[in-house]
Design a protein around this motif. Structure first.
Motif, PDB file in Angstrom:
ATOM      1  N   UNK A   1       0.832  -1.204   0.000  1.00 35.11           N
ATOM      2  CA  UNK A   1       0.000   0.000   0.000  1.00 35.11           C
ATOM      3  C   UNK A   1       0.867   1.253   0.000  1.00 35.11           C
ATOM      4  N   UNK A   2       1.909   1.261   0.836  1.00 32.67           N
ATOM      5  CA  UNK A   2       2.807   2.415   0.893  1.00 32.67           C
ATOM      6  C   UNK A   2       3.503   2.615  -0.455  1.00 32.67           C
ATOM      7  N   UNK A   3       3.975   1.543  -1.063  1.00 36.26           N
ATOM      8  CA  UNK A   3       4.622   1.651  -2.372  1.00 36.26           C
ATOM      9  C   UNK A   3       3.625   2.150  -3.408  1.00 36.26           C
TER      10      UNK A   3
ATOM     11  N   UNK B   1       3.273   5.858  -2.960  1.00 36.80           N
ATOM     12  CA  UNK B   1       4.463   6.571  -3.419  1.00 36.80           C
ATOM     13  C   UNK B   1       4.497   6.626  -4.940  1.00 36.80           C
ATOM     14  N   UNK B   2       4.189   5.512  -5.602  1.00 38.95           N
ATOM     15  CA  UNK B   2       4.165   5.489  -7.071  1.00 38.95           C
ATOM     16  C   UNK B   2       3.071   6.413  -7.591  1.00 38.95           C
ATOM     17  N   UNK B   3       1.925   6.401  -6.932  1.00 40.00           N
ATOM     18  CA  UNK B   3       0.824   7.282  -7.339  1.00 40.00           C
ATOM     19  C   UNK B   3       1.234   8.741  -7.213  1.00 40.00           C
ATOM     20  N   UNK B   4       1.884   9.095  -6.121  1.00 41.66           N
ATOM     21  CA  UNK B   4       2.372  10.461  -5.922  1.00 41.66           C
ATOM     22  C   UNK B   4       3.416  10.815  -6.978  1.00 41.66           C
ATOM     23  N   UNK B   5       4.344   9.901  -7.250  1.00 39.69           N
ATOM     24  CA  UNK B   5       5.378  10.161  -8.255  1.00 39.69           C
ATOM     25  C   UNK B   5       4.757  10.351  -9.631  1.00 39.69           C
ATOM     26  N   UNK B   6       3.768   9.542  -9.973  1.00 41.07           N
ATOM     27  CA  UNK B   6       3.087   9.696 -11.264  1.00 41.07           C
ATOM     28  C   UNK B   6       2.365  11.034 -11.348  1.00 41.07           C
ATOM     29  N   UNK B   7       1.741  11.452 -10.267  1.00 42.18           N
ATOM     30  CA  UNK B   7       1.036  12.738 -10.244  1.00 42.18           C
ATOM     31  C   UNK B   7       2.035  13.892 -10.424  1.00 42.18           C
ATOM     32  N   UNK B   8       3.188  13.795  -9.757  1.00 45.12           N
ATOM     33  CA  UNK B   8       4.210  14.833  -9.904  1.00 45.12           C
ATOM     34  C   UNK B   8       4.775  14.850 -11.319  1.00 45.12           C
ATOM     35  N   UNK B   9       4.984  13.675 -11.879  1.00 42.11           N
ATOM     36  CA  UNK B   9       5.496  13.570 -13.238  1.00 42.11           C
ATOM     37  C   UNK B   9       4.498  14.160 -14.227  1.00 42.11           C
TER      38      UNK B   9
END
Length: 110
Positions: free
Chosen positions: A88-90, A93-101
């Motif tokens: 869930x944490x990963x 984090x991936x969701x946040x990174x994709x949103x930032x990207x």
């Protein structure tokens, strides 16, 4: 064969993979610490301090020097819960990174 091996090792993909493995191991330690040191204590408070690791089904009691034979399903439950929390944490984090990207690529287009 040795020449082919040197060519294989010199390719960028192998070096990228090696870097990914090292960073992945370090990231694994971070997420494990996040779950074990931050999330698990909070979860423990929410569920009343239940320690699943002590749950077991005793098949044969300890007799003399013969140890107890038991199915320790509580430890298995702990590991499954930790896996789900780490996944869930990963995911977050991936969701946040994709949103930032995505926001960076939209800003670059403007």
């Amino acid at each position: 064969m040795l020449r082919e091996f040197r060519t294989f090792i010199a390719q960028g993909n192998v070096l990228d993979l090696a870097v990914g493995v090292v960073i992945g191991a370090a990231f694994g330690k971070i997420t494990t610490s996040l779950v074990e040191d931050i999330i698990n204590p909070i979860l423990g408070l929410l569920i009343g301090g239940i320690d699943f690791s002590q749950l077991k089904l005793v098949l044969r009691e300890a007799v003399g020097t013969s140890p107890e034979v038991a199915i320790r399903y509580g430890n298995f439950l702990n590991i499954v819960i930790q896996f789900v929390l780490i996944a869930w944490v990963i995911f977050l984090i991936v969701k946040l990174a994709n949103r930032l990207r995505l926001s960076e690529s939209l800003a670059a287009k403007e």
